[in-house]
Design an enzyme around this catalytic site. Structure first.
Site, short mmCIF file in Angstrom:
data_model
loop_
_atom_site.label_atom_id
_atom_site.label_comp_id
_atom_site.label_asym_id
_atom_site.label_seq_id
_atom_site.Cartn_x
_atom_site.Cartn_y
_atom_site.Cartn_z
N SER A 103 0.84 -1.21 0.00
CA SER A 103 0.00 0.00 0.00
C SER A 103 0.87 1.25 0.00
CB SER A 103 -0.89 0.03 1.24
OG SER A 103 -1.61 1.24 1.30
N TYR B 99 -2.10 -0.35 10.44
CA TYR B 99 -2.16 -0.78 9.04
C TYR B 99 -0.96 -0.25 8.26
CZ TYR B 99 -3.70 -1.11 4.16
OH TYR B 99 -3.76 -1.37 2.81
N1 LIG Z 1 -8.63 -0.77 -1.98
C1 LIG Z 1 -7.63 0.06 -1.73
O1 LIG Z 1 -7.77 1.30 -1.81
C2 LIG Z 1 -6.27 -0.48 -1.37
C3 LIG Z 1 -5.22 0.44 -1.29
C4 LIG Z 1 -3.95 -0.02 -0.97
C5 LIG Z 1 -3.74 -1.37 -0.74
N2 LIG Z 1 -4.77 -2.25 -0.82
C6 LIG Z 1 -4.47 -3.66 -0.55
O2 LIG Z 1 -5.03 -4.46 -1.57
C7 LIG Z 1 -5.35 -5.76 -1.03
C8 LIG Z 1 -6.75 -6.14 -1.48
O3 LIG Z 1 -7.64 -5.12 -1.06
P1 LIG Z 1 -9.06 -4.87 -1.76
O4 LIG Z 1 -9.32 -3.41 -1.66
O5 LIG Z 1 -9.12 -5.56 -3.07
O6 LIG Z 1 -10.00 -5.56 -0.66
P2 LIG Z 1 -11.31 -6.48 -0.76
O7 LIG Z 1 -12.08 -6.22 -2.01
O8 LIG Z 1 -11.97 -6.28 0.56
O9 LIG Z 1 -10.69 -7.95 -0.87
C9 LIG Z 1 -9.96 -8.50 0.18
C10 LIG Z 1 -9.74 -9.96 -0.14
O10 LIG Z 1 -8.86 -10.52 0.85
C11 LIG Z 1 -9.49 -11.69 1.38
N3 LIG Z 1 -8.99 -11.94 2.72
C12 LIG Z 1 -8.97 -11.11 3.79
N4 LIG Z 1 -8.42 -11.72 4.85
C13 LIG Z 1 -8.08 -12.96 4.44
C14 LIG Z 1 -7.46 -14.06 5.07
N5 LIG Z 1 -7.10 -14.01 6.36
N6 LIG Z 1 -7.25 -15.18 4.34
C15 LIG Z 1 -7.60 -15.25 3.03
N7 LIG Z 1 -8.19 -14.24 2.39
C16 LIG Z 1 -8.42 -13.10 3.08
C17 LIG Z 1 -10.96 -11.40 1.30
O11 LIG Z 1 -11.72 -12.60 1.39
P3 LIG Z 1 -12.83 -12.79 2.58
O12 LIG Z 1 -13.80 -11.65 2.40
O13 LIG Z 1 -13.42 -14.12 2.32
O14 LIG Z 1 -12.07 -12.69 3.87
C18 LIG Z 1 -11.03 -10.77 -0.10
O15 LIG Z 1 -10.98 -11.78 -1.10
C19 LIG Z 1 -5.14 -5.66 0.47
O16 LIG Z 1 -3.91 -6.26 0.84
C20 LIG Z 1 -5.07 -4.16 0.74
O17 LIG Z 1 -4.25 -3.83 1.84
C21 LIG Z 1 -6.03 -1.83 -1.12
#
Ligand SMILES: NC(=O)c1ccc[n+]([C@@H]2O[C@H](COP(=O)([O-])OP(=O)(O)OC[C@H]3O[C@@H](n4cnc5c(N)ncnc54)[C@H](OP(=O)(O)O)[C@@H]3O)[C@@H](O)[C@H]2O)c1
Length: 244
Positions: free
Chosen positions: A141, A154
């Site tokens: 991130s 975080y």
């Molecule tokens: N969206 C943003 O603005 C943003 C910005 C910077 C970085 N990121 C990073 O991008 C990544 C994905 O984020 P996203 O925004 O795409 O989130 P998201 O749509 O909420 O997806 C998160 C995914 O991670 C899975 N997950 C969470 N905990 C888990 C665990 N313990 N074991 C296995 N799967 C797990 C969730 O599955 P379940 O629901 O089944 O748990 C879901 O498939 C994260 O690492 C986040 O830190 C996101």
């Protein structure tokens, strides 16, 4: 079962958002993709079906389940070429509210965002070396690069993840490349309620818009294909980090 003829990619946390898009792009590029999530099983199965891949449920924050996930990939496909550590969690806590950032929250976020990817790489090391060059891409991130983000635990966890990326690149070369992407604000279920932040980014970031999962997946695919790049943390934020 005979080894896959296609290269195999495991994308953790790929039932939605950024991970689902990375799974789609890898599938379109000819990878046999293994989709994973913790509790959103039906959504994960739907992504797997859409990309012609397979689905494996596992909570990657549980050491035994993380190791079991890699074992299951190898049992089903006989090889592992690309590991994308995308699963992550946050807690939204104002940075000045120190008492709200409890040790329990610190430990939970570190378990998923820092320890789990290390356990997964450890479990996958032999298979990734056999695929030489094996490839790891971590979804970190901007919060781990700039002093910003949804909470201090975080952001600290993502900074640790960035350093883990560099350290593992040194430790595992030349057989395995390890890189990270550091997204800014991306339109996913995770940020759906962050209306004010989306407006701010739309008004002030140089690219004047929130990122899409496809913007991140594009850079992940570039890192997967770039055989001479390792130990890098590539910011994908539309210039947002310039404003903080
Ligand atoms: N969206 C943003 O603005 C943003 C910005 C910077 C970085 N990121 C990073 O991008 C990544 C994905 O984020 P996203 O925004 O795409 O989130 P998201 O749509 O909420 O997806 C998160 C995914 O991670 C899975 N997950 C969470 N905990 C888990 C665990 N313990 N074991 C296995 N799967 C797990 C969730 O599955 P379940 O629901 O089944 O748990 C879901 O498939 C994260 O690492 C986040 O830190 C996101």
């Amino acid at each position: 079962m005979p080894p896959e003829t296609r290269p195999v990619a495991l994308v953790t946390g790929s039932s939605s958002g950024i991970g689902a898009e990375i799974a789609r792009r890898l599938g379109a590029d000819g990878y046999a993709v293994v989709v994973n999530s913790r509790s959103s099983i039906e959504a994960g199965q739907a992504v797997a079906e859409a990309v012609g891949g397979t689905y494996l449920q596992a909570d990657v924050a549980d050491d035994a389940q993380a190791r079991g996930l890699v074992d299951a990939v190898l049992a089903q496909h006989g090889r592992l070429d690309v590991l994308v550590n995308n699963a992550g969690v946050t807690e939204v806590i104002a940075h000045h509210d120190l008492a709200a950032a409890t040790p329990e929250i610190w430990r939970r976020l570190y378990d998923i965002n820092v320890v789990a990817p290390f356990v997964l790489v450890t479990a996958a090391e032999q298979a990734l070396r056999a695929a030489a060059p094996g490839c790891v891409v971590n979804v970190s991130s901007l919060a781990g690069v700039r002093p910003t983000g949804s909470s201090i635990p975080y952001s600290s966890s993502k900074a640790a993840f960035n350093h883990q990326t560099r350290l593992l690149a040194k430790a595992l070369g030349p057989d395995i490349r390890v890189n990270a992407v550091a997204p800014g604000l991306i339109e996913t279920p995770w940020t759906a309620d962050w209306t004010d932040l989306h407006a701010l980014v739309g008004a002030r970031a140089p690219m004047r818009r929130t990122g899409a999962p496809a913007d991140v997946a594009e850079v992940v695919m570039g890192l997967v294909r770039s055989g001479y790049v390792t130990g890098q943390v590539v910011v994908v934020d539309g210039g947002l980090g310039l404003m903080t």
